[in-house]
Design a protein around this motif. Structure first.
Motif, PDB file in Angstrom:
ATOM      1  N   ALA A  27       0.785  -1.120  -0.071  1.00 45.83           N
ATOM      2  CA  ALA A  27       0.012  -0.023  -0.076  1.00 45.83           C
ATOM      3  C   ALA A  27       0.917   1.463   0.053  1.00 45.83           C
ATOM      4  CB  ALA A  27      -0.907   0.175   1.089  1.00 45.83           C
ATOM      5  N   ILE A  28       1.823   1.363   0.937  1.00 43.41           N
ATOM      6  CA  ILE A  28       2.640   2.510   0.799  1.00 43.41           C
ATOM      7  C   ILE A  28       3.641   2.643  -0.468  1.00 43.41           C
ATOM      8  CG2 ILE A  28       4.683   3.364   2.203  1.00 43.41           C
ATOM      9  CD1 ILE A  28       1.915   3.641   3.312  1.00 43.41           C
ATOM     10  N   VAL A  29       4.038   1.646  -0.747  1.00 44.58           N
ATOM     11  CA  VAL A  29       4.702   1.538  -1.932  1.00 44.58           C
ATOM     12  C   VAL A  29       4.186   2.148  -3.312  1.00 44.58           C
ATOM     13  CG1 VAL A  29       6.201   0.503  -3.814  1.00 44.58           C
ATOM     14  CG2 VAL A  29       6.795  -0.115  -1.445  1.00 44.58           C
ATOM     15  N   VAL A  30       3.018   1.584  -3.536  1.00 44.63           N
ATOM     16  CA  VAL A  30       2.118   1.857  -4.680  1.00 44.63           C
ATOM     17  C   VAL A  30       1.576   3.232  -4.302  1.00 44.63           C
ATOM     18  CG1 VAL A  30      -0.104   1.347  -5.740  1.00 44.63           C
ATOM     19  CG2 VAL A  30       1.510  -0.438  -4.961  1.00 44.63           C
ATOM     20  N   TYR A  31       1.183   3.663  -3.148  1.00 45.67           N
ATOM     21  CA  TYR A  31       0.584   5.167  -2.994  1.00 45.67           C
ATOM     22  C   TYR A  31       1.745   6.107  -3.159  1.00 45.67           C
ATOM     23  CZ  TYR A  31      -1.454   9.196  -0.850  1.00 45.67           C
ATOM     24  OH  TYR A  31      -1.914  10.461  -0.607  1.00 45.67           O
ATOM     25  N   GLU A  32       2.858   5.874  -2.422  1.00 44.10           N
ATOM     26  CA  GLU A  32       3.930   6.846  -2.595  1.00 44.10           C
ATOM     27  C   GLU A  32       4.938   6.902  -3.786  1.00 44.10           C
ATOM     28  OE1 GLU A  32       4.614   8.958  -0.414  1.00 44.10           O
ATOM     29  OE2 GLU A  32       3.309   8.526   1.504  1.00 44.10           O
ATOM     30  N   LYS A  33       5.067   5.696  -4.658  1.00 50.20           N
ATOM     31  CA  LYS A  33       5.938   5.598  -5.665  1.00 50.20           C
ATOM     32  C   LYS A  33       5.580   5.378  -6.890  1.00 50.20           C
ATOM     33  CE  LYS A  33       9.328   6.220  -2.582  1.00 50.20           C
ATOM     34  NZ  LYS A  33      10.274   7.459  -2.859  1.00 50.20           N
ATOM     35  N   VAL A  34       4.710   4.104  -6.944  1.00 48.77           N
ATOM     36  CA  VAL A  34       4.255   3.997  -8.436  1.00 48.77           C
ATOM     37  C   VAL A  34       3.010   4.012  -8.910  1.00 48.77           C
ATOM     38  CG1 VAL A  34       6.189   1.924  -8.310  1.00 48.77           C
ATOM     39  CG2 VAL A  34       3.691   1.486  -7.460  1.00 48.77           C
ATOM     40  N   GLY A  35       1.831   4.202  -7.953  1.00 54.21           N
ATOM     41  CA  GLY A  35       0.619   4.600  -8.351  1.00 54.21           C
ATOM     42  C   GLY A  35      -0.040   3.145  -9.089  1.00 54.21           C
ATOM     43  N   LEU A  36      -1.167   3.374  -9.222  1.00 53.78           N
ATOM     44  CA  LEU A  36      -2.193   2.475  -9.583  1.00 53.78           C
ATOM     45  C   LEU A  36      -1.850   2.058 -11.170  1.00 53.78           C
ATOM     46  CD1 LEU A  36      -5.609   3.324  -7.992  1.00 53.78           C
ATOM     47  CD2 LEU A  36      -4.058   1.749  -7.027  1.00 53.78           C
ATOM     48  N   ARG A  37      -1.097   2.742 -12.004  1.00 56.41           N
ATOM     49  CA  ARG A  37      -0.683   2.429 -13.097  1.00 56.41           C
ATOM     50  C   ARG A  37      -0.122   1.111 -13.452  1.00 56.41           C
ATOM     51  NH1 ARG A  37       2.640   6.685 -11.579  1.00 56.41           N
ATOM     52  NH2 ARG A  37       4.997   6.146 -11.488  1.00 56.41           N
ATOM     53  N   ILE A  38       0.553   0.557 -12.166  1.00 55.59           N
ATOM     54  CA  ILE A  38       1.207  -0.705 -12.279  1.00 55.59           C
ATOM     55  C   ILE A  38       0.348  -1.681 -12.541  1.00 55.59           C
ATOM     56  CG2 ILE A  38       0.968  -0.924  -9.507  1.00 55.59           C
ATOM     57  CD1 ILE A  38       3.650  -2.218  -9.616  1.00 55.59           C
ATOM     58  N   LEU A  39      -1.040  -1.631 -12.043  1.00 57.76           N
ATOM     59  CA  LEU A  39      -1.839  -2.747 -12.446  1.00 57.76           C
ATOM     60  C   LEU A  39      -2.262  -2.536 -13.689  1.00 57.76           C
ATOM     61  CD1 LEU A  39      -4.577  -2.032  -9.488  1.00 57.76           C
ATOM     62  CD2 LEU A  39      -2.712  -3.615  -9.566  1.00 57.76           C
ATOM     63  N   ARG A  40      -2.054  -1.633 -14.468  1.00 58.02           N
ATOM     64  CA  ARG A  40      -1.938  -1.884 -16.031  1.00 58.02           C
ATOM     65  C   ARG A  40      -1.078  -2.234 -16.608  1.00 58.02           C
ATOM     66  NH1 ARG A  40      -4.672   3.306 -15.019  1.00 58.02           N
ATOM     67  NH2 ARG A  40      -2.842   4.321 -15.666  1.00 58.02           N
ATOM     68  N   ARG A  41       0.072  -2.013 -16.145  1.00 59.26           N
ATOM     69  CA  ARG A  41       1.315  -2.679 -17.107  1.00 59.26           C
ATOM     70  C   ARG A  41       1.974  -3.903 -16.607  1.00 59.26           C
ATOM     71  NH1 ARG A  41       5.056   3.120 -16.536  1.00 59.26           N
ATOM     72  NH2 ARG A  41       3.606   4.491 -17.796  1.00 59.26           N
ATOM     73  N   ALA A  42       1.726  -4.201 -15.275  1.00 65.58           N
ATOM     74  CA  ALA A  42       2.409  -5.524 -14.867  1.00 65.58           C
ATOM     75  C   ALA A  42       1.317  -6.336 -14.193  1.00 65.58           C
ATOM     76  CB  ALA A  42       3.427  -5.049 -13.834  1.00 65.58           C
TER      77      ALA A  42
END
Length: 227
Positions: A190-205
């Motif tokens: 939750a912290i990594v996705v919120y602070e760094k990568v965002g929800l776009r990782i769900l579309r790319r990976a």
């Protein structure tokens, strides 16, 4: 009783695996944080998520031990294995999801959703093979008591195998240790996705975790029978 360190380590690892699944909660925590534009909203969601998950695990353990008062341990293993297999096959055929009424929910509603989601995905069932393995009779004394009870017609295999104080340890400690692994991974993601990568990782990976999860349930079904 067998070495208790083995099932506890397994429960932590299994909890961590549950935490990876976005359907188990970290995706909601990130979504709430992004909607409110406040990282504290992410942290506030984690407590109810962990409570609901722990209650789902505890309910499954208590139910299995209750059945153990009337069923032999061998029958209980087959029953758990059949339930795991059914949930795993069902997951391959259709996607199970418990709807949550938006991001504006109370802590109690979020904990209830987490409980229902973990239960629907068979998270509690997956813990049972490790719990049953932990309470399997190993010492000659316990096996003797188990034999005497069987001759007398009792069906308390799991209760006798657990030994004095064993039930308290299993029903309380097992869900807590499992949830510790779940919470650690949920918090990290939750912290990594919120602070760094965002929800776009769900579309790319994106990985079809529903298939992976269902396969894990089927594997757990085999473990329940063969452990």
């Amino acid at each position: 009783m067998r070495d208790a360190s083995i099932p506890w380590i397994s429960l932590i690892v299994l909890g961590a695996a549950h935490g990876i699944n976005p359907a188990m909660g970290w995706l909601f925590a990130v979504g709430r944080g992004l909607q409110e534009r406040d990282r504290r909203a992410v942290w506030r969601a984690l407590g109810p998520l962990a409570v609901g998950h722990a209650l789902a695990i505890g309910a499954a353990v208590v139910f299995a031990i209750t059945l153990g008062t009337v069923l032999p341990l061998g029958w209980l293993r087959w029953l758990v294995g059949a339930a795991l297999l059914a949930v795993g096959v069902d997951g391959l055929l259709r996607h199970r999801h418990v709807r949550l009424g938006g991001m504006r929910v109370t802590a109690r509603e979020l904990a209830t959703w987490s409980f229902l989601m973990a239960s629907a995905h068979g998270a509690g069932l997956m813990v049972l093979p490790f719990v049953l393995g932990a309470v399997a009779p190993a010492s000659p004394t316990v096996m003797l008591h188990h034999h005497v009870a069987s001759v007398g017609g009792a069906r308390a295999g799991v209760l006798l195998a657990a030994g004095p104080g064993g039930l308290d340890s299993i029903t309380v400690t097992a869900p807590l240790i499992h949830t510790l692994g779940y919470l650690a991974v949920t918090l990290l993601l939750a912290i990594v996705v919120y602070e760094k990568v965002g929800l776009r990782i769900l579309r790319r990976a994106w990985i079809n975790l529903n298939v992976v999860w269902s396969a894990a349930l089927i594997a757990a079904a085999l473990a329940a029978v063969l452990s």
